[in-house]
Write a protein that holds these residues in place. Structure first.
Motif, PDB file in Angstrom:
ATOM      1  N   PRO A   1      28.411 -42.437  -4.188  1.00  0.00           N
ATOM      2  CA  PRO A   1      29.082 -41.485  -5.097  1.00  0.00           C
ATOM      3  C   PRO A   1      28.116 -40.489  -5.741  1.00  0.00           C
ATOM      4  CG  PRO A   1      29.915 -43.681  -5.466  1.00  0.00           C
ATOM      5  CD  PRO A   1      28.720 -43.824  -4.567  1.00  0.00           C
ATOM      6  N   LEU A   2      26.838 -40.880  -5.859  1.00  0.00           N
ATOM      7  CA  LEU A   2      25.849 -39.954  -6.429  1.00  0.00           C
ATOM      8  C   LEU A   2      25.672 -38.743  -5.514  1.00  0.00           C
ATOM      9  CD1 LEU A   2      23.107 -42.407  -7.739  1.00  0.00           C
ATOM     10  CD2 LEU A   2      24.776 -41.094  -9.071  1.00  0.00           C
ATOM     11  N   PHE A   3      25.592 -39.033  -4.189  1.00  0.00           N
ATOM     12  CA  PHE A   3      25.445 -37.922  -3.244  1.00  0.00           C
ATOM     13  C   PHE A   3      26.707 -37.070  -3.200  1.00  0.00           C
ATOM     14  CE2 PHE A   3      22.308 -41.015  -1.968  1.00  0.00           C
ATOM     15  CZ  PHE A   3      21.197 -40.217  -1.803  1.00  0.00           C
ATOM     16  N   TYR A   4      27.842 -37.770  -3.307  1.00  0.00           N
ATOM     17  CA  TYR A   4      29.135 -37.087  -3.332  1.00  0.00           C
ATOM     18  C   TYR A   4      29.193 -36.154  -4.555  1.00  0.00           C
ATOM     19  CZ  TYR A   4      34.238 -36.797  -2.690  1.00  0.00           C
ATOM     20  OH  TYR A   4      35.510 -36.371  -2.492  1.00  0.00           O
ATOM     21  N   THR A   5      28.640 -36.645  -5.678  1.00  0.00           N
ATOM     22  CA  THR A   5      28.569 -35.825  -6.891  1.00  0.00           C
ATOM     23  C   THR A   5      27.769 -34.557  -6.621  1.00  0.00           C
ATOM     24  OG1 THR A   5      28.600 -37.828  -8.212  1.00  0.00           O
ATOM     25  CG2 THR A   5      27.845 -35.816  -9.313  1.00  0.00           C
ATOM     26  N   GLY A   6      26.668 -34.750  -5.894  1.00  0.00           N
ATOM     27  CA  GLY A   6      25.840 -33.589  -5.540  1.00  0.00           C
ATOM     28  C   GLY A   6      26.628 -32.550  -4.777  1.00  0.00           C
ATOM     29  N   VAL A   7      27.524 -33.028  -3.900  1.00  0.00           N
ATOM     30  CA  VAL A   7      28.347 -32.095  -3.124  1.00  0.00           C
ATOM     31  C   VAL A   7      29.226 -31.251  -4.054  1.00  0.00           C
ATOM     32  CG1 VAL A   7      30.205 -31.924  -1.418  1.00  0.00           C
ATOM     33  CG2 VAL A   7      28.320 -33.539  -1.073  1.00  0.00           C
ATOM     34  N   PHE A   8      29.750 -31.882  -5.085  1.00  0.00           N
ATOM     35  CA  PHE A   8      30.574 -31.133  -6.061  1.00  0.00           C
ATOM     36  C   PHE A   8      29.759 -30.006  -6.699  1.00  0.00           C
ATOM     37  CE2 PHE A   8      34.726 -33.101  -7.093  1.00  0.00           C
ATOM     38  CZ  PHE A   8      34.717 -34.097  -6.123  1.00  0.00           C
ATOM     39  N   TYR A   9      28.548 -30.333  -7.143  1.00  0.00           N
ATOM     40  CA  TYR A   9      27.692 -29.300  -7.753  1.00  0.00           C
ATOM     41  C   TYR A   9      27.402 -28.188  -6.751  1.00  0.00           C
ATOM     42  CZ  TYR A   9      26.692 -31.958 -12.008  1.00  0.00           C
ATOM     43  OH  TYR A   9      26.798 -32.599 -13.198  1.00  0.00           O
ATOM     44  N   LEU A  10      27.092 -28.607  -5.517  1.00  0.00           N
ATOM     45  CA  LEU A  10      26.764 -27.607  -4.501  1.00  0.00           C
ATOM     46  C   LEU A  10      27.929 -26.653  -4.277  1.00  0.00           C
ATOM     47  CD1 LEU A  10      24.734 -29.668  -1.882  1.00  0.00           C
ATOM     48  CD2 LEU A  10      23.909 -27.819  -3.354  1.00  0.00           C
ATOM     49  N   ALA A  11      29.134 -27.213  -4.257  1.00  0.00           N
ATOM     50  CA  ALA A  11      30.306 -26.366  -4.046  1.00  0.00           C
ATOM     51  C   ALA A  11      30.468 -25.382  -5.221  1.00  0.00           C
ATOM     52  CB  ALA A  11      31.556 -27.236  -3.907  1.00  0.00           C
ATOM     53  N   PHE A  12      30.331 -25.912  -6.429  1.00  0.00           N
ATOM     54  CA  PHE A  12      30.455 -25.100  -7.653  1.00  0.00           C
ATOM     55  C   PHE A  12      29.429 -23.959  -7.616  1.00  0.00           C
ATOM     56  CE2 PHE A  12      31.241 -25.805 -12.506  1.00  0.00           C
ATOM     57  CZ  PHE A  12      31.488 -24.453 -12.665  1.00  0.00           C
ATOM     58  N   VAL A  13      28.186 -24.334  -7.392  1.00  0.00           N
ATOM     59  CA  VAL A  13      27.108 -23.335  -7.366  1.00  0.00           C
ATOM     60  C   VAL A  13      27.300 -22.369  -6.190  1.00  0.00           C
ATOM     61  CG1 VAL A  13      24.636 -23.050  -6.926  1.00  0.00           C
ATOM     62  CG2 VAL A  13      25.412 -24.739  -8.594  1.00  0.00           C
ATOM     63  N   GLY A  14      27.775 -22.911  -5.073  1.00  0.00           N
ATOM     64  CA  GLY A  14      27.994 -22.072  -3.899  1.00  0.00           C
ATOM     65  C   GLY A  14      29.003 -20.969  -4.164  1.00  0.00           C
ATOM     66  N   ILE A  15      30.103 -21.334  -4.811  1.00  0.00           N
ATOM     67  CA  ILE A  15      31.125 -20.327  -5.126  1.00  0.00           C
ATOM     68  C   ILE A  15      30.541 -19.253  -6.043  1.00  0.00           C
ATOM     69  CG2 ILE A  15      33.291 -19.963  -6.379  1.00  0.00           C
ATOM     70  CD1 ILE A  15      34.120 -22.781  -5.296  1.00  0.00           C
ATOM     71  N   LEU A  16      29.790 -19.685  -7.064  1.00  0.00           N
ATOM     72  CA  LEU A  16      29.178 -18.716  -7.978  1.00  0.00           C
ATOM     73  C   LEU A  16      28.202 -17.805  -7.238  1.00  0.00           C
ATOM     74  CD1 LEU A  16      28.446 -20.818 -11.179  1.00  0.00           C
ATOM     75  CD2 LEU A  16      30.137 -19.004 -10.902  1.00  0.00           C
ATOM     76  N   THR A  17      27.419 -18.403  -6.342  1.00  0.00           N
ATOM     77  CA  THR A  17      26.449 -17.601  -5.595  1.00  0.00           C
ATOM     78  C   THR A  17      27.154 -16.521  -4.774  1.00  0.00           C
ATOM     79  OG1 THR A  17      25.061 -19.557  -5.436  1.00  0.00           O
ATOM     80  CG2 THR A  17      24.495 -17.729  -4.000  1.00  0.00           C
ATOM     81  N   LEU A  18      28.253 -16.924  -4.118  1.00  0.00           N
ATOM     82  CA  LEU A  18      29.008 -15.940  -3.339  1.00  0.00           C
ATOM     83  C   LEU A  18      29.500 -14.809  -4.242  1.00  0.00           C
ATOM     84  CD1 LEU A  18      31.153 -18.196  -0.958  1.00  0.00           C
ATOM     85  CD2 LEU A  18      29.200 -16.751  -0.381  1.00  0.00           C
ATOM     86  N   LEU A  19      30.008 -15.204  -5.412  1.00  0.00           N
ATOM     87  CA  LEU A  19      30.539 -14.212  -6.361  1.00  0.00           C
ATOM     88  C   LEU A  19      29.455 -13.227  -6.799  1.00  0.00           C
ATOM     89  CD1 LEU A  19      33.018 -13.459  -8.181  1.00  0.00           C
ATOM     90  CD2 LEU A  19      31.932 -14.846  -9.952  1.00  0.00           C
ATOM     91  N   PHE A  20      28.285 -13.761  -7.166  1.00  0.00           N
ATOM     92  CA  PHE A  20      27.209 -12.889  -7.651  1.00  0.00           C
ATOM     93  C   PHE A  20      26.658 -12.019  -6.518  1.00  0.00           C
ATOM     94  CE2 PHE A  20      26.780 -16.062 -11.180  1.00  0.00           C
ATOM     95  CZ  PHE A  20      27.193 -15.183 -12.169  1.00  0.00           C
ATOM     96  N   ASN A  21      26.573 -12.611  -5.332  1.00  0.00           N
ATOM     97  CA  ASN A  21      26.131 -11.801  -4.188  1.00  0.00           C
ATOM     98  C   ASN A  21      27.070 -10.628  -3.970  1.00  0.00           C
ATOM     99  OD1 ASN A  21      23.942 -13.381  -3.747  1.00  0.00           O
ATOM    100  ND2 ASN A  21      24.790 -14.458  -1.978  1.00  0.00           N
ATOM    101  N   TYR A  22      28.359 -10.903  -4.120  1.00  0.00           N
ATOM    102  CA  TYR A  22      29.352  -9.847  -3.946  1.00  0.00           C
ATOM    103  C   TYR A  22      29.135  -8.734  -4.975  1.00  0.00           C
ATOM    104  CZ  TYR A  22      33.843  -7.475  -4.162  1.00  0.00           C
ATOM    105  OH  TYR A  22      34.826  -6.518  -4.195  1.00  0.00           O
ATOM    106  N   ILE A  23      28.950  -9.143  -6.247  1.00  0.00           N
ATOM    107  CA  ILE A  23      28.750  -8.140  -7.309  1.00  0.00           C
ATOM    108  C   ILE A  23      27.478  -7.344  -7.044  1.00  0.00           C
ATOM    109  CG2 ILE A  23      28.317  -7.812  -9.778  1.00  0.00           C
ATOM    110  CD1 ILE A  23      29.984 -10.334 -10.272  1.00  0.00           C
ATOM    111  N   GLU A  24      26.413  -8.046  -6.675  1.00  0.00           N
ATOM    112  CA  GLU A  24      25.154  -7.346  -6.416  1.00  0.00           C
ATOM    113  C   GLU A  24      25.306  -6.362  -5.265  1.00  0.00           C
ATOM    114  OE1 GLU A  24      21.454  -9.635  -6.268  1.00  0.00           O
ATOM    115  OE2 GLU A  24      22.322 -11.005  -7.745  1.00  0.00           O
ATOM    116  N   ARG A  25      26.062  -6.779  -4.242  1.00  0.00           N
ATOM    117  CA  ARG A  25      26.263  -5.883  -3.111  1.00  0.00           C
ATOM    118  C   ARG A  25      27.065  -4.654  -3.520  1.00  0.00           C
ATOM    119  NH1 ARG A  25      29.370  -8.350   0.471  1.00  0.00           N
ATOM    120  NH2 ARG A  25      28.622 -10.409  -0.118  1.00  0.00           N
TER     121      ARG A  25
END
Ligand SMILES: Nc1ncnc2c1ncn2[C@@H]1O[C@H](COP(=O)(O)OP(=O)(O)OP(=O)(O)O)[C@@H](O)[C@H]1O
Ligand SMILES: [Mg+2]
Lengths: 261, 242
Positions: free
Chosen positions: B212-236
């Motif tokens: 479950p600890l690794f699974y938790t990491g996946v949740f963070y990665l997804a959260f951060v991933g969505i934000l990264t996509l959003l910021f990349n879009y704004i920067e572009r």
């Protein structure tokens, strides 16, 4: 009557006095060149004319209307100040184009914003904006930039950027157009195209004040020249006479230093 | 022969039984982590909603012409950025109870989340203020002067000339801080707020499970991933000018 009358301007920053008793006048349709060594106060003088600095003493009048008089302290309202500013246009040494707008948008922006204050703006919006666009395009055309209108500043060379800046300053039809060393930030091979444009404006009898280090250009294009040193006007008169046969010792020294490089 | 068949059957059933258990456990963990994620998301969103405007106010304070205010703001920013966020969180959560004799945060989950949001907002506002200040001061004075000379009003200069240039300067460092905030929410565990990391950790404590600890990491990665996509879009979107 002179279009511009500058009387006894003094300006100090803290304890250093940068302009001392500067007076001159300029006739409509004439070009005035200002020369002088670094730190002599040329930029400061132009900034005073454009209300970017407030002189401590003296007065400035355009077409007989006193725009500024230090002896009459009055609180400037933004609206009055803006109106007074429009008598002057300013072309900066380092262009200061708005990076997020295209060349044409840079030229049109101020006119578009100003048009909103017109009482008939709502009814004639389309015509007014079309007129501004036509004028903007004509100005860029005049600057030889007809194929660069939709380029952003970073896509233009320094010389092209400066020509956009000149068009932008002309867009509001100022009475007097000021240039602060318009070619100093340019590579030598690009100064020619900008000087050519300014020469063209002089031929059209645009009233101009040009701070420059291009002596040959000043001699050739200006109707009148001022040599400044250490905040004072040392010598003024006909450019050929001042450059070829300076009367003052300081002018001579400056010019020899200049021709020697 | 029969024996073999029986064994095989038992094995098969056992397999299905085990598979059922694993799937059941997976759902239990998922549900628990989703609950934790909700808390993490709440802390994240409320901190942003408070810290962004507060950071702008602090930035104006730091640029004020009134010297005492400037010094005060400088000291505040220095202290907040110079001490651990976890320490600040502990002080804000436990401090009032010890000093005032009664806890100002209610003892339930809402109280813990509120205390976390308060501590995080102050901390992040200080970091944001530095970014805002850099963005505001980074726009050359010449831009404002060019607008003034063209007869524009102060507000026209702000909205039509300088604002977008500030935004362009602020977005990249701001996106870094905001992504750090996602991960910093895990600090709320220290005051027993049941956020995402706490949720994953509890299965290790109670059932000795590490996945479950690794699974938790996946949740963070997804959260951060969505934000990264959003910021990349704004920067572009802001890439068309320099
Ligand atoms: N905002 C300011 N505060 C203090 N001193 C200033 C300020 N602006 C200009 N000065 C000083 O005033 C003097 C005149 O400066 P100014 O820029 O007008 O000279 P300049 O003739 O344009 O020189 P250059 O040829 O190098 O452009 C300089 O000594 C400069 O250091
Ligand atoms: Mg200068």
């Amino acid at each position: 009557m002179a279009i511009l009358e500058v009387k006894n301007i003094e300006k100090h920053f803290g304890s250093t006095q940068v302009l001392k008793d500067v007076s001159f006048s300029l006739e409509e349709g004439n070009a005035l060149a200002i020369i002088g060594s670094s730190g002599s106060g040329k930029t400061t003088l132009l900034r005073c004319l454009n209300f970017l600095e407030t002189p401590n003493q003296g007065s400035i009048a355009v077409k007989g209307e006193t725009l500024f008089d230090a002896s009459v302290p009055l609180k400037q309202h933004e609206k009055d100040l803006r109106k007074k500013r429009l008598h002057f246009g300013m072309v900066f040494q380092s262009f200061h184009l708005f990076p997020q707008y295209t060349a044409l948008e840079n030229v049109m922006l101020a006119a578009q914003l100003l048009a909103k204050e017109r009482t008939d703006y709502k009814q004639n919006k389309k015509e007014i904006l079309a007129e501004i666009e036509t004028r903007g395009k004509a100005l860029l055309d005049q600057m030889g930039l007809q194929d660069r209108m939709d380029h952003y500043p970073h896509q233009l060379s320094g010389g092209q950027q400066q020509r956009v800046a000149i068009a932008r300053a002309l867009a509001l039809s100022p009475d007097i157009l000021c240039f602060d060393e318009p070619t100093s930030a340019l590579d030598p091979e690009l100064t020619g195209e900008v000087l050519k444009v300014i020469r063209g404006l002089a031929e059209q009898k645009t009233t101009m004040i040009i701070v420059t280090h291009e002596m040959a250009f000043a001699r050739d294009v200006a109707d009148q020249i001022i040599f400044m040193d250490d905040g004072v006007i040392v010598e003024q008169g006909d450019p050929r006479q001042v450059i070829d046969n300076p009367r003052e010792e300081r002018t001579k020294q400056f010019l020899t230093r200049y021709t020697e490089g | 022969m029969e024996l073999l068949y029986l064994n095989r059957k038992a094995l098969g059933e056992g397999f299905y039984y085990l598979k059922g258990m694993v799937i059941g456990m997976f759902w239990t963990v998922t549900q628990s982590l989703l609950g934790g994620l909700l808390t993490t998301f709440r802390i994240f969103i409320f901190t942003l909603l408070i810290a962004l405007p507060l950071g702008l106010i602090i930035a104006f304070g730091a640029m004020s012409r009134f010297k005492p205010l400037r010094y005060l703001v400088d000291v505040l920013v220095w202290v907040i950025r110079g001490t651990p966020l976890m320490l600040q969180l502990i002080i804000i959560f436990y401090g009032p109870g010890l000093w005032l004799g009664h806890n100002i945060w209610s003892g339930n989950e809402t109280g813990r989340i509120t205390a976390t949001v308060v501590a995080f907002s102050i901390n992040y506002a200080c970091y944001f203020s530095v970014i805002f200040r850099g963005g505001i001061e980074g726009v050359p004075v010449g831009q404002r002067e060019a607008g003034e000379v063209l007869g524009m009003t102060k507000s026209q200069i702000f909205f039509k000339v300088t604002l977008l240039q500030m935004v362009k300067r602020v977005v990249p460092p701001m996106s870094n801080e905001i992504i750090t905030l996602v991960k910093d929410t895990s600090l709320a565990r220290i005051i027993a707020a049941y956020e995402l990391t706490f949720a994953g950790y509890s299965f290790m404590k109670s059932d000795g499970l590490t996945w479950p600890l690794f699974y938790t990491g996946v949740f963070y990665l997804a959260f951060v991933g969505i934000l990264t996509l959003l910021f990349n879009y704004i920067e572009r979107r802001l890439d068309y000018f320099r």
